[in-house]
Design a protein around this motif. Structure first.
Motif, PDB file in Angstrom:
ATOM      1  N   MET A   1      10.418  28.331  18.339  1.00 45.71           N
ATOM      2  CA  MET A   1       9.633  27.119  18.072  1.00 45.71           C
ATOM      3  C   MET A   1       8.262  27.514  17.508  1.00 45.71           C
ATOM      4  O   MET A   1       7.584  28.355  18.076  1.00 45.71           O
ATOM      5  N   LYS A   2       7.892  26.892  16.386  1.00 51.46           N
ATOM      6  CA  LYS A   2       6.577  27.147  15.793  1.00 51.46           C
ATOM      7  C   LYS A   2       5.733  25.877  15.922  1.00 51.46           C
ATOM      8  O   LYS A   2       6.206  24.781  15.575  1.00 51.46           O
ATOM      9  N   ILE A   3       4.519  26.061  16.393  1.00 47.60           N
ATOM     10  CA  ILE A   3       3.613  24.913  16.539  1.00 47.60           C
ATOM     11  C   ILE A   3       2.314  25.238  15.816  1.00 47.60           C
ATOM     12  O   ILE A   3       1.771  26.349  15.954  1.00 47.60           O
ATOM     13  N   LEU A   4       1.810  24.262  15.073  1.00 44.05           N
ATOM     14  CA  LEU A   4       0.516  24.435  14.416  1.00 44.05           C
ATOM     15  C   LEU A   4      -0.493  23.499  15.077  1.00 44.05           C
ATOM     16  O   LEU A   4      -0.289  22.282  15.119  1.00 44.05           O
ATOM     17  N   VAL A   5      -1.547  24.088  15.608  1.00 44.85           N
ATOM     18  CA  VAL A   5      -2.646  23.291  16.159  1.00 44.85           C
ATOM     19  C   VAL A   5      -3.696  23.240  15.051  1.00 44.85           C
ATOM     20  O   VAL A   5      -4.325  24.247  14.721  1.00 44.85           O
ATOM     21  N   GLN A   6      -3.860  22.060  14.488  1.00 42.16           N
ATOM     22  CA  GLN A   6      -4.552  21.972  13.202  1.00 42.16           C
ATOM     23  C   GLN A   6      -5.945  21.338  13.310  1.00 42.16           C
ATOM     24  O   GLN A   6      -6.124  20.300  13.962  1.00 42.16           O
ATOM     25  N   GLY A   7      -6.895  22.024  12.663  1.00 41.12           N
ATOM     26  CA  GLY A   7      -8.198  21.404  12.400  1.00 41.12           C
ATOM     27  C   GLY A   7      -9.124  21.223  13.584  1.00 41.12           C
ATOM     28  O   GLY A   7     -10.066  20.440  13.529  1.00 41.12           O
ATOM     29  N   GLY A   8      -8.884  21.956  14.649  1.00 44.12           N
ATOM     30  CA  GLY A   8      -9.744  21.816  15.821  1.00 44.12           C
ATOM     31  C   GLY A   8     -10.954  22.735  15.759  1.00 44.12           C
ATOM     32  O   GLY A   8     -11.105  23.534  14.828  1.00 44.12           O
ATOM     33  N   THR A   9     -11.821  22.607  16.748  1.00 46.84           N
ATOM     34  CA  THR A   9     -12.943  23.543  16.895  1.00 46.84           C
ATOM     35  C   THR A   9     -12.536  24.569  17.939  1.00 46.84           C
ATOM     36  O   THR A   9     -12.454  24.266  19.130  1.00 46.84           O
ATOM     37  N   ILE A  10     -12.248  25.770  17.437  1.00 49.76           N
ATOM     38  CA  ILE A  10     -11.762  26.824  18.332  1.00 49.76           C
ATOM     39  C   ILE A  10     -12.960  27.454  19.038  1.00 49.76           C
ATOM     40  O   ILE A  10     -13.932  27.863  18.397  1.00 49.76           O
ATOM     41  N   VAL A  11     -12.885  27.480  20.353  1.00 52.61           N
ATOM     42  CA  VAL A  11     -13.992  28.050  21.132  1.00 52.61           C
ATOM     43  C   VAL A  11     -13.444  29.147  22.039  1.00 52.61           C
ATOM     44  O   VAL A  11     -12.487  28.932  22.786  1.00 52.61           O
ATOM     45  N   THR A  12     -14.035  30.326  21.933  1.00 46.86           N
ATOM     46  CA  THR A  12     -13.726  31.415  22.871  1.00 46.86           C
ATOM     47  C   THR A  12     -15.015  31.767  23.604  1.00 46.86           C
ATOM     48  O   THR A  12     -16.030  31.088  23.440  1.00 46.86           O
ATOM     49  N   ALA A  13     -14.975  32.841  24.362  1.00 46.66           N
ATOM     50  CA  ALA A  13     -16.189  33.255  25.073  1.00 46.66           C
ATOM     51  C   ALA A  13     -17.289  33.665  24.107  1.00 46.66           C
ATOM     52  O   ALA A  13     -18.475  33.669  24.468  1.00 46.66           O
ATOM     53  N   THR A  14     -16.909  33.988  22.880  1.00 44.44           N
ATOM     54  CA  THR A  14     -17.924  34.483  21.936  1.00 44.44           C
ATOM     55  C   THR A  14     -18.048  33.667  20.655  1.00 44.44           C
ATOM     56  O   THR A  14     -19.065  33.742  19.978  1.00 44.44           O
ATOM     57  N   ASP A  15     -17.020  32.915  20.282  1.00 39.23           N
ATOM     58  CA  ASP A  15     -17.021  32.266  18.968  1.00 39.23           C
ATOM     59  C   ASP A  15     -16.823  30.763  19.051  1.00 39.23           C
ATOM     60  O   ASP A  15     -16.305  30.243  20.044  1.00 39.23           O
ATOM     61  N   LYS A  16     -17.199  30.113  17.938  1.00 34.31           N
ATOM     62  CA  LYS A  16     -16.937  28.674  17.783  1.00 34.31           C
ATOM     63  C   LYS A  16     -16.798  28.416  16.294  1.00 34.31           C
ATOM     64  O   LYS A  16     -17.735  28.681  15.535  1.00 34.31           O
ATOM     65  N   TYR A  17     -15.609  27.977  15.875  1.00 38.75           N
ATOM     66  CA  TYR A  17     -15.387  27.752  14.449  1.00 38.75           C
ATOM     67  C   TYR A  17     -14.241  26.760  14.265  1.00 38.75           C
ATOM     68  O   TYR A  17     -13.394  26.596  15.141  1.00 38.75           O
ATOM     69  N   GLU A  18     -14.233  26.129  13.095  1.00 46.18           N
ATOM     70  CA  GLU A  18     -13.146  25.208  12.748  1.00 46.18           C
ATOM     71  C   GLU A  18     -11.953  26.040  12.293  1.00 46.18           C
ATOM     72  O   GLU A  18     -12.129  26.982  11.507  1.00 46.18           O
ATOM     73  N   GLY A  19     -10.770  25.695  12.732  1.00 48.49           N
ATOM     74  CA  GLY A  19      -9.614  26.470  12.278  1.00 48.49           C
ATOM     75  C   GLY A  19      -8.295  25.928  12.793  1.00 48.49           C
ATOM     76  O   GLY A  19      -8.247  24.950  13.550  1.00 48.49           O
ATOM     77  N   ASP A  20      -7.240  26.599  12.347  1.00 48.00           N
ATOM     78  CA  ASP A  20      -5.877  26.260  12.772  1.00 48.00           C
ATOM     79  C   ASP A  20      -5.332  27.428  13.593  1.00 48.00           C
ATOM     80  O   ASP A  20      -5.640  28.583  13.316  1.00 48.00           O
ATOM     81  N   VAL A  21      -4.493  27.101  14.552  1.00 47.49           N
ATOM     82  CA  VAL A  21      -3.835  28.138  15.347  1.00 47.49           C
ATOM     83  C   VAL A  21      -2.336  27.976  15.172  1.00 47.49           C
ATOM     84  O   VAL A  21      -1.789  26.898  15.439  1.00 47.49           O
ATOM     85  N   LEU A  22      -1.708  29.041  14.702  1.00 46.01           N
ATOM     86  CA  LEU A  22      -0.248  29.005  14.540  1.00 46.01           C
ATOM     87  C   LEU A  22       0.386  29.732  15.717  1.00 46.01           C
ATOM     88  O   LEU A  22       0.067  30.895  16.006  1.00 46.01           O
TER      89      LEU A  22
END
Ligand code: URP
Ligand code: ZN
Ligand code: ZN
Length: 464
Positions: A1-22
């Motif tokens: 199963m492939k899922i695309l999480v599209q157009g969110g604001t990705i936040v980790t402990a160090t980063d914050k950016y707009e992007g997609d997660v496949l």
């Protein structure tokens, strides 16, 4: 199963950016902008945060305690956790007097298997010291149980003397595990309880008044000294008192490897709650107890300064209106089962009362609720971040949605929440656990039993 999480604001402990997660299968395949290609499902995350699933390293599901049992089991508790944006829990197995850790491990596996809806690991509570148990620590580390909780509180129940603690610390150094400590001076506390009861002081507030901050600070100091002499790190669980935090901060400034967690209840509730009428104060009976409101700012400061590295829940729910729950202590505060619910409310509370108020940054919030617990307890980078190759444990979190916390709408199997009526902004919307959507549109889409046991790395493991 492939899922695309599209157009969110990705936040980790160090980063914050707009992007997609496949996501491909159970893991994150890639991160980018304008990712496309054939997928089975697309989740529109525009305007939402995309964060690593929350990791709660302190829960007590289906735990016998104080003559009764916590009321969330691995099914209800982990489903509630998922609704709240938590995708991993580390619960406490308990070695019984005269029993082995292997028996405890099997008992807790039996509680979790077929029920857990999210991934889980175990710490091991050691109730006594024996050479055989000391030896068995190595076998537990091999199984992925790489942390052991010891108690300086609850004489006759979980309490361990300094000799036992010290020996286990030394052994912990050999096997590469972590010692977690319940740091309260239980011997002094028992004297204070006995004196209070003799004077006829029976109400819930005496739970707090017989467990002074200094009892926590002294034990924290002693735990640190013992760990320093044994030359091992120590992790202080559920730190509540500013006085105890000062001991941690002082030791850290000396270069000692001491780590500590606090919990939302110590950041948002206070001693005043014990004064609520009609026995309502019993809802907040937990150990260590709630402290003065004025001291909460010290805990926030500790979270910002990295003297506290994690926010976990110590979720240990007992019903309020129940003769097997809080009512056990109706006429004697010392019989009120210790613990409160919180597995579902952690992420929203700490976002609303932490990030939105400016107490902690967005990155620090992710770090405290996911990344740092994953690192401290041997689960990183499989858990605790959004990166190619990591488990696809992902939460889509709506910063602007608001909700009112209420036992009626929360999913924990308990008849109250300590936060009843509290309005919070910042709500978990969609939850993926190892690539599977388990919460969507306000409903649970997962399956009890789908959660997997996590064999955590120890401090000597190559992956840690
Ligand atoms: O009151 C508490 N904290 N109950 C759970 C057991 C523990 O000491 O963590
Ligand atoms: Zn404890
Ligand atoms: Zn606990």
């Amino acid at each position: 199963m492939k899922i695309l999480v599209q157009g969110g604001t990705i936040v980790t402990a160090t980063d914050k950016y707009e992007g997609d997660v496949l996501i491909d299968g159970t893991a994150i395949h890639s991160i980018g902008t304008s990712l496309s290609g054939p997928v089975d499902k697309t989740i529109d995350a525009k305007g939402k945060l995309v964060i690593p699933g929350g990791i709660d390293v302190h829960t007590h599901l289906d735990m016998p305690f104080g003559g009764t049992s916590s009321v969330d089991d691995f099914q209800t508790g982990t489903i509630a956790a998922a609704f709240g944006g938590t995708t991993t829990v580390v619960d406490f197995a308990i070695q019984e007097h005269g029993g082995t850790m292997r028996q405890a491990y099997e008992t807790w596996m039996g509680k979790a298997e077929g029920k857990a809806a999210i991934d889980y690991g175990f710490h091991m509570i050691l109730r006594e010291h024996t050479p055989a148990l000391e030896k068995e620590m190595g076998a537990m580390v091999d199984e992925g149980i790489t942390s052991f909780k010891l108690f300086m509180a609850y004489p006759g129940v979980f309490y361990m003397d300094d000799a036992g603690i010290f020996r286990y610390m030394q052994r912990s150094g050999e096997v590469g595990s972590t010692i977690s400590m319940h740091a309260e001076n239980g011997i002094v506390i028992d004297v204070l309880i006995e004196q209070a009861l003799r004077k006829g002081c029976k109400e819930p507030k005496y739970h707090a008044l017989t467990r002074p901050p200094r009892a926590e600070a002294e034990a924290t100091h002693r735990a640190i000294c013992l760990a320093e002499m044994a030359n091992v790190p120590v992790y202080i669980v559920h730190l509540s008192a500013a006085e105890a935090l000062r001991e941690v901060a002082r030791a850290r400034s000396r270069g000692i490897d001491v780590f500590a967690e606090t919990c939302p209840q110590y950041l948002f509730l206070s001693y005043d709650n014990y004064e609520e009428p009609n026995f309502e104060g019993a809802k907040y009976v937990m150990s260590p107890p709630l402290r003065d409101k004025a001291k909460q700012k010290d805990l926030w400061h500790g979270l910002r300064q990295n003297d506290l590295q994690a926010i976990s829940t110590d979720h240990c729910p007992f019903c309020f209106n129940d003769n097997e729950g809080k009512l056990l202590g109706k006429d004697d505060f010392s019989k009120i089962p210790n613990g409160a619910p919180g597995i579902e409310t952690r992420m929203s509370l700490t976002y609303d009362g932490g990030v939105r108020t400016g107490n902690i940054s967005l990155n620090r919030w992710v770090e405290l609720t996911s990344t740092s617990p994953a690192k401290l307890f041997g689960m990183f980078p499989k858990k605790g971040t959004i990166a190619p190759g990591s488990d696809a444990d992902i939460v889509i979190f709506d910063e602007n949605a608001e909700t009112t916390l209420s036992a009626a709408s929360l999913h924990m199997n308990v008849d109250y929440t300590p936060y009843e009526g509290r309005r919070v902004r910042g709500v978990t919307e969609t939850v993926l656990s190892r690539g599977e959507v388990i919460v969507e549109n306000g409903s649970f889409q997962g399956r009890p039993g789908r959660g997997e046991f996590i064999r955590r790395a120890g401090r000597h493991s190559p992956t840690s």
